[in-house]
Design an enzyme around this catalytic site. Sequence first.
Site, PDB file in Angstrom:
ATOM      1  N   ARG A 108       0.869  -1.173   0.000  1.00 46.68           N
ATOM      2  CA  ARG A 108       0.000   0.000   0.000  1.00 46.68           C
ATOM      3  C   ARG A 108       0.909   1.228   0.000  1.00 46.68           C
ATOM      4  NH1 ARG A 108      -3.759  -2.526  -1.528  1.00 46.68           N
ATOM      5  NH2 ARG A 108      -5.725  -2.969  -0.462  1.00 46.68           N
ATOM      6  N   GLU A 149      -3.380   7.667  -4.552  1.00 46.05           N
ATOM      7  CA  GLU A 149      -3.741   7.130  -5.872  1.00 46.05           C
ATOM      8  C   GLU A 149      -5.062   7.711  -6.354  1.00 46.05           C
ATOM      9  OE1 GLU A 149      -3.728   2.878  -5.469  1.00 46.05           O
ATOM     10  OE2 GLU A 149      -1.657   2.866  -4.768  1.00 46.05           O
ATOM     11  N   HIS A 155      -0.929   0.651  -9.807  1.00 43.79           N
ATOM     12  CA  HIS A 155      -1.568  -0.320  -8.903  1.00 43.79           C
ATOM     13  C   HIS A 155      -2.192  -1.479  -9.691  1.00 43.79           C
ATOM     14  CE1 HIS A 155      -3.510  -0.828  -4.687  1.00 43.79           C
ATOM     15  NE2 HIS A 155      -3.186  -2.001  -5.234  1.00 43.79           N
TER      16      HIS A 155
HETATM   17  O1  A2R Z   1       3.551  -8.975  11.534  1.00 45.28           O
HETATM   18  P1  A2R Z   1       2.980 -10.362  11.359  1.00 45.28           P
HETATM   19  O2  A2R Z   1       3.765 -11.387  12.121  1.00 45.28           O
HETATM   20  O3  A2R Z   1       1.497 -10.396  11.613  1.00 45.28           O
HETATM   21  O4  A2R Z   1       3.209 -10.741   9.805  1.00 45.28           O
HETATM   22  C1  A2R Z   1       2.450 -10.137   8.772  1.00 45.28           C
HETATM   23  C2  A2R Z   1       3.105  -8.886   8.205  1.00 45.28           C
HETATM   24  N1  A2R Z   1       2.751  -7.660   8.940  1.00 45.28           N
HETATM   25  C3  A2R Z   1       3.661  -6.778   9.422  1.00 45.28           C
HETATM   26  N2  A2R Z   1       5.007  -6.771   9.365  1.00 45.28           N
HETATM   27  C4  A2R Z   1       5.646  -5.750   9.987  1.00 45.28           C
HETATM   28  N3  A2R Z   1       5.011  -4.753  10.628  1.00 45.28           N
HETATM   29  C5  A2R Z   1       3.659  -4.716  10.707  1.00 45.28           C
HETATM   30  N4  A2R Z   1       3.049  -3.721  11.352  1.00 45.28           N
HETATM   31  C6  A2R Z   1       2.921  -5.778  10.080  1.00 45.28           C
HETATM   32  N5  A2R Z   1       1.616  -6.061   9.958  1.00 45.28           N
HETATM   33  C7  A2R Z   1       1.522  -7.212   9.271  1.00 45.28           C
HETATM   34  O5  A2R Z   1       2.597  -8.801   6.863  1.00 45.28           O
HETATM   35  C8  A2R Z   1       2.446 -11.054   7.547  1.00 45.28           C
HETATM   36  O6  A2R Z   1       3.683 -11.687   7.413  1.00 45.28           O
HETATM   37  C9  A2R Z   1       2.285 -10.095   6.380  1.00 45.28           C
HETATM   38  C10 A2R Z   1       0.901 -10.083   5.781  1.00 45.28           C
HETATM   39  O7  A2R Z   1       0.628 -11.338   5.259  1.00 45.28           O
HETATM   40  P2  A2R Z   1      -0.854 -11.835   4.946  1.00 45.28           P
HETATM   41  O8  A2R Z   1      -1.762 -11.453   6.048  1.00 45.28           O
HETATM   42  O9  A2R Z   1      -0.765 -13.270   4.524  1.00 45.28           O
HETATM   43  O10 A2R Z   1      -1.294 -10.922   3.721  1.00 45.28           O
HETATM   44  P3  A2R Z   1      -1.106 -11.182   2.135  1.00 45.28           P
HETATM   45  O11 A2R Z   1      -2.222 -12.013   1.618  1.00 45.28           O
HETATM   46  O12 A2R Z   1       0.283 -11.614   1.863  1.00 45.28           O
HETATM   47  O13 A2R Z   1      -1.345  -9.686   1.594  1.00 45.28           O
HETATM   48  C11 A2R Z   1      -0.540  -8.599   2.061  1.00 45.28           C
HETATM   49  C12 A2R Z   1      -0.997  -7.272   1.499  1.00 45.28           C
HETATM   50  C13 A2R Z   1      -2.488  -6.982   1.493  1.00 45.28           C
HETATM   51  O14 A2R Z   1      -2.986  -6.628   2.749  1.00 45.28           O
HETATM   52  C14 A2R Z   1      -2.577  -5.830   0.498  1.00 45.28           C
HETATM   53  O15 A2R Z   1      -2.369  -4.603   1.142  1.00 45.28           O
HETATM   54  C15 A2R Z   1      -1.421  -6.100  -0.420  1.00 45.28           C
HETATM   55  O16 A2R Z   1      -0.677  -7.192   0.145  1.00 45.28           O
HETATM   56  O17 A2R Z   1      -1.895  -6.457  -1.688  1.00 45.28           O
END
Ligand code: A2R
Length: 314
Positions: free
Chosen positions: A228, A257, A275
């Site tokens: 994002r 955007e 995007h």
């Molecule tokens: O932090 P964790 O352990 O919950 O790992 C998640 C990480 N994550 C973060 N890392 C660092 N600082 C943060 N504040 C933080 N918040 C979340 O991002 C996890 O490893 C990763 C997200 O993975 P998923 O939930 O499997 O999401 P996905 O399907 O890979 O999609 C990611 C994003 C979407 O939300 C859209 O914004 C974009 O890709 O298209």
Amino acid sequence: MPDLLLIGGATPVMLDRLSAAFTIHRLAELPSGWLAEHGDTITYVATNGHDGVRPDIMAALPNLKMISCYGVGYDAIDTDEAVKRGIMVTHTPNVLNAEVATTAILLMLACYRELLRNDAYVRAGKWESEGNPPLTRSADNQTVGILGLGRIGQAIADKLAPWGTTIVYHSRTPKDVSYRYYDNLTDMARDVDTLICITPGGPSTNKIVNAEVMAALGPEGTLINVSRGSVVDEAALIEALQSGKLGWAGLDVFEAEPKVPEALRAMPNVVLQPHVGSATVETRAAMGGLTVDNLLQHLADGSVISPVPECADI
Ligand code: A2R
């Protein structure tokens, strides 16, 4: 038939399937005041990750049961409010992992091999008039830091294997993988050649790629953002690229955007995309299918296929 509010667009296939089960009201075509008068009739919303559901719209729909989001990122939907009101929110994870991973690698390769510069060189006739262009950097055998090793982050790591890449990662919690984990983003940036951002948006990741992280990545470093726009401090990015503190950037997402700062558009060491991380015919069809499947299943028996984690217990 139940009334569904459609925020943003939908493909013809989605519309065909939706209109067989719902009376569709397109937000863009509603007369002013319609929501205030008829909002109580709406029980379902179909939207997308960019438009989400504005708080005033959510407040105008007292009988809302479910929001189906076309896209994996749902930071434009207030899930706290949804949980409070018992509204189910779904999204479209997994079906876009491979496509977004391809987009990330496309941007990385374009930066390393100066794809845009060389393309312009040929088109301008410079190959003929000036000879071969300067050499580029090899994308092979690089160390890549993945910020957010989730579903898409893992797909990026998998797809980078043929380039002999060393993968490391940062997230809030370590994952069950063999890659090196950094609990500090700046420390990871210092150790890698390329940083790829693929976390969700929202308050917890707002501008976490800041001036300090970019300086740690350094003059030979490459920043790729397919998450994002909010994750990267755009003003600091422009300053880092202009001053040479950061070498290259490949960007699919931006803070406001579809507005992209003129400064970024003017830089030769930047590759820009509008995007389009998941924007292929095949992947968008899969996302559209899941968006509608979630709605139809909820209508049929109250269950859904892919709730956002916050709503898993609703
Ligand atoms: O932090 P964790 O352990 O919950 O790992 C998640 C990480 N994550 C973060 N890392 C660092 N600082 C943060 N504040 C933080 N918040 C979340 O991002 C996890 O490893 C990763 C997200 O993975 P998923 O939930 O499997 O999401 P996905 O399907 O890979 O999609 C990611 C994003 C979407 O939300 C859209 O914004 C974009 O890709 O298209």
